[in-house]
Design a protein around this motif. Structure first.
Motif, PDB file in Angstrom:
ATOM      1  N   ASP A  59     -76.329 -24.481  -0.242  1.00 56.97           N
ATOM      2  CA  ASP A  59     -76.882 -25.762  -2.036  1.00 56.97           C
ATOM      3  C   ASP A  59     -78.581 -25.854  -1.440  1.00 56.97           C
ATOM      4  O   ASP A  59     -78.900 -25.508  -0.704  1.00 56.97           O
ATOM      5  N   LEU A  60     -78.650 -26.211  -2.976  1.00 62.04           N
ATOM      6  CA  LEU A  60     -80.488 -27.171  -3.245  1.00 62.04           C
ATOM      7  C   LEU A  60     -80.778 -27.996  -1.503  1.00 62.04           C
ATOM      8  O   LEU A  60     -80.126 -28.562  -0.953  1.00 62.04           O
ATOM      9  N   PRO A  61     -81.894 -27.614  -0.804  1.00 61.70           N
ATOM     10  CA  PRO A  61     -82.586 -28.703   0.494  1.00 61.70           C
ATOM     11  C   PRO A  61     -82.518 -29.953  -0.379  1.00 61.70           C
ATOM     12  O   PRO A  61     -82.340 -30.384  -1.071  1.00 61.70           O
ATOM     13  N   ILE A  62     -81.889 -30.928   1.105  1.00 63.64           N
ATOM     14  CA  ILE A  62     -82.264 -32.604   0.933  1.00 63.64           C
ATOM     15  C   ILE A  62     -83.176 -32.684   2.227  1.00 63.64           C
ATOM     16  O   ILE A  62     -82.649 -32.608   2.733  1.00 63.64           O
ATOM     17  N   GLN A  63     -83.605 -33.094   1.683  1.00 61.67           N
ATOM     18  CA  GLN A  63     -85.382 -33.957   2.539  1.00 61.67           C
ATOM     19  C   GLN A  63     -86.025 -32.866   3.421  1.00 61.67           C
ATOM     20  O   GLN A  63     -86.326 -32.402   4.751  1.00 61.67           O
ATOM     21  N   GLY A  64     -85.697 -31.241   2.931  1.00 62.17           N
ATOM     22  CA  GLY A  64     -86.598 -30.332   3.712  1.00 62.17           C
ATOM     23  C   GLY A  64     -85.340 -29.778   4.683  1.00 62.17           C
ATOM     24  O   GLY A  64     -86.325 -28.445   4.987  1.00 62.17           O
ATOM     25  N   LYS A  65     -84.698 -29.935   4.590  1.00 60.94           N
ATOM     26  CA  LYS A  65     -83.394 -29.346   5.579  1.00 60.94           C
ATOM     27  C   LYS A  65     -82.505 -28.636   4.970  1.00 60.94           C
ATOM     28  O   LYS A  65     -82.261 -28.913   3.308  1.00 60.94           O
ATOM     29  N   LYS A  66     -82.091 -26.873   5.093  1.00 58.52           N
ATOM     30  CA  LYS A  66     -81.487 -26.398   4.409  1.00 58.52           C
ATOM     31  C   LYS A  66     -79.918 -26.919   4.291  1.00 58.52           C
ATOM     32  O   LYS A  66     -79.524 -27.454   5.289  1.00 58.52           O
ATOM     33  N   VAL A  67     -79.413 -26.458   3.292  1.00 60.90           N
ATOM     34  CA  VAL A  67     -77.274 -27.433   3.052  1.00 60.90           C
ATOM     35  C   VAL A  67     -76.653 -26.439   2.717  1.00 60.90           C
ATOM     36  O   VAL A  67     -77.121 -25.072   2.313  1.00 60.90           O
ATOM     37  N   ILE A  68     -75.803 -25.990   3.936  1.00 58.28           N
ATOM     38  CA  ILE A  68     -74.160 -24.915   3.866  1.00 58.28           C
ATOM     39  C   ILE A  68     -73.150 -25.856   3.723  1.00 58.28           C
ATOM     40  O   ILE A  68     -72.653 -26.577   4.749  1.00 58.28           O
ATOM     41  N   VAL A  69     -73.043 -25.133   3.006  1.00 57.97           N
ATOM     42  CA  VAL A  69     -71.229 -25.875   2.252  1.00 57.97           C
ATOM     43  C   VAL A  69     -70.144 -25.527   3.016  1.00 57.97           C
ATOM     44  O   VAL A  69     -70.337 -23.842   2.802  1.00 57.97           O
ATOM     45  N   ILE A  70     -69.080 -25.442   3.580  1.00 52.76           N
ATOM     46  CA  ILE A  70     -67.937 -24.544   4.294  1.00 52.76           C
ATOM     47  C   ILE A  70     -66.860 -25.496   4.136  1.00 52.76           C
ATOM     48  O   ILE A  70     -66.553 -26.426   4.140  1.00 52.76           O
ATOM     49  N   LEU A  71     -66.257 -24.555   3.116  1.00 52.69           N
ATOM     50  CA  LEU A  71     -65.246 -24.560   2.186  1.00 52.69           C
ATOM     51  C   LEU A  71     -63.766 -24.293   3.045  1.00 52.69           C
ATOM     52  O   LEU A  71     -63.516 -23.049   3.166  1.00 52.69           O
ATOM     53  N   ASN A  72     -62.913 -24.824   3.255  1.00 53.57           N
ATOM     54  CA  ASN A  72     -61.766 -24.632   3.811  1.00 53.57           C
ATOM     55  C   ASN A  72     -60.765 -23.908   2.739  1.00 53.57           C
ATOM     56  O   ASN A  72     -60.495 -25.752   1.979  1.00 53.57           O
ATOM     57  N   ASN A  73     -60.154 -23.315   2.420  1.00 60.51           N
ATOM     58  CA  ASN A  73     -59.031 -23.059   1.588  1.00 60.51           C
ATOM     59  C   ASN A  73     -57.856 -22.575   1.404  1.00 60.51           C
ATOM     60  O   ASN A  73     -58.101 -22.244   2.737  1.00 60.51           O
ATOM     61  N   ARG A  74     -57.269 -22.665   0.061  1.00 60.61           N
ATOM     62  CA  ARG A  74     -56.526 -21.666   0.617  1.00 60.61           C
ATOM     63  C   ARG A  74     -55.659 -20.848  -0.253  1.00 60.61           C
ATOM     64  O   ARG A  74     -56.151 -20.501  -1.347  1.00 60.61           O
ATOM     65  N   LYS A  75     -55.091 -19.609  -0.015  1.00 59.06           N
ATOM     66  CA  LYS A  75     -54.574 -18.644  -0.557  1.00 59.06           C
ATOM     67  C   LYS A  75     -52.601 -18.883  -0.387  1.00 59.06           C
ATOM     68  O   LYS A  75     -52.190 -18.901  -0.189  1.00 59.06           O
ATOM     69  N   MET A  76     -52.308 -18.803  -2.207  1.00 58.58           N
ATOM     70  CA  MET A  76     -50.735 -18.948  -2.571  1.00 58.58           C
ATOM     71  C   MET A  76     -50.438 -17.552  -2.420  1.00 58.58           C
ATOM     72  O   MET A  76     -50.762 -17.184  -2.355  1.00 58.58           O
ATOM     73  N   PHE A  77     -49.470 -18.216  -2.579  1.00 57.86           N
ATOM     74  CA  PHE A  77     -47.872 -16.892  -2.349  1.00 57.86           C
ATOM     75  C   PHE A  77     -47.510 -17.055  -4.288  1.00 57.86           C
ATOM     76  O   PHE A  77     -47.725 -18.111  -4.118  1.00 57.86           O
ATOM     77  N   CYS A  78     -47.187 -16.161  -5.013  1.00 62.16           N
ATOM     78  CA  CYS A  78     -47.264 -16.176  -6.263  1.00 62.16           C
ATOM     79  C   CYS A  78     -45.238 -16.377  -6.221  1.00 62.16           C
ATOM     80  O   CYS A  78     -44.783 -14.937  -5.534  1.00 62.16           O
ATOM     81  N   THR A  79     -44.291 -17.026  -6.871  1.00 66.40           N
ATOM     82  CA  THR A  79     -43.015 -16.852  -6.748  1.00 66.40           C
ATOM     83  C   THR A  79     -42.627 -16.251  -7.916  1.00 66.40           C
ATOM     84  O   THR A  79     -41.327 -16.933  -7.434  1.00 66.40           O
ATOM     85  N   ASN A  80     -43.002 -16.076  -8.759  1.00 70.89           N
ATOM     86  CA  ASN A  80     -42.278 -15.614 -10.612  1.00 70.89           C
ATOM     87  C   ASN A  80     -42.019 -14.037  -9.882  1.00 70.89           C
ATOM     88  O   ASN A  80     -42.563 -12.816  -9.791  1.00 70.89           O
ATOM     89  N   PRO A  81     -40.921 -13.696  -9.979  1.00 68.62           N
ATOM     90  CA  PRO A  81     -40.417 -12.598  -9.819  1.00 68.62           C
ATOM     91  C   PRO A  81     -40.698 -11.612 -10.662  1.00 68.62           C
ATOM     92  O   PRO A  81     -40.772  -9.578 -10.319  1.00 68.62           O
ATOM     93  N   ASP A  82     -41.335 -11.550 -11.649  1.00 71.71           N
ATOM     94  CA  ASP A  82     -41.771 -10.961 -12.801  1.00 71.71           C
ATOM     95  C   ASP A  82     -42.977 -10.728 -12.928  1.00 71.71           C
ATOM     96  O   ASP A  82     -43.534  -9.971 -13.679  1.00 71.71           O
ATOM     97  N   CYS A  83     -43.596 -11.536 -11.706  1.00 72.77           N
ATOM     98  CA  CYS A  83     -45.485 -10.783 -12.138  1.00 72.77           C
ATOM     99  C   CYS A  83     -45.268  -9.376 -11.830  1.00 72.77           C
ATOM    100  O   CYS A  83     -44.910  -8.603 -10.739  1.00 72.77           O
ATOM    101  N   PRO A  84     -46.205  -8.940 -12.699  1.00 74.14           N
ATOM    102  CA  PRO A  84     -46.842  -7.691 -12.108  1.00 74.14           C
ATOM    103  C   PRO A  84     -47.745  -7.224 -11.096  1.00 74.14           C
ATOM    104  O   PRO A  84     -47.762  -5.902 -10.694  1.00 74.14           O
ATOM    105  N   VAL A  85     -47.932  -7.879 -10.081  1.00 74.62           N
ATOM    106  CA  VAL A  85     -48.549  -7.818  -8.952  1.00 74.62           C
ATOM    107  C   VAL A  85     -47.339  -6.977  -7.609  1.00 74.62           C
ATOM    108  O   VAL A  85     -47.864  -6.639  -6.875  1.00 74.62           O
ATOM    109  N   LEU A  86     -46.760  -8.445  -7.316  1.00 78.57           N
ATOM    110  CA  LEU A  86     -45.488  -8.612  -7.089  1.00 78.57           C
ATOM    111  C   LEU A  86     -44.736  -6.655  -6.590  1.00 78.57           C
ATOM    112  O   LEU A  86     -44.113  -6.067  -6.251  1.00 78.57           O
TER     113      LEU A  86
END
Length: 84
Positions: A57-84
């Motif tokens: 992200d943009l610096p804050i008071q001259g310090k570099k800012v790095i945002v670390i995002l902890n995210n989730r990946k989900m299962f698709c539960t639709n039996p008609d999904c074209p990827v399944l």
């Protein structure tokens, strides 16, 4: 700090931060409980796995800012999904 994170994305939740040398590391987490499958658009709450992403992200008071995002990946539960 939570207000700052909500400005980036309302679905992010502030967890912690750490300053090491000239860099501020901000740890955040997605607070979404369900996500839409990008292929069939059905919502799912079934968690497949967790992963981390980071971005600068943009610096804050001259310090570099790095945002670390902890995210989730989900299962698709639709039996008609074209990827399944």
């Amino acid at each position: 700090m939570d207000e700052f994170i909500k400005m980036l994305d309302k679905n992010l939740e502030y967890k912690s931060h750490e300053i090491i040398d000239d860099t501020i590391y901000i740890k955040v987490e997605s607070n979404r409980k369900e996500l839409k499958c990008p292929f069939c658009c059905q919502t799912s709450t079934k968690v497949h796995s967790h992963y981390k992403r980071s971005f600068q992200d943009l610096p804050i008071q001259g310090k570099k800012v790095i945002v670390i995002l902890n995210n989730r990946k989900m299962f698709c539960t639709n039996p008609d999904c074209p990827v399944l």
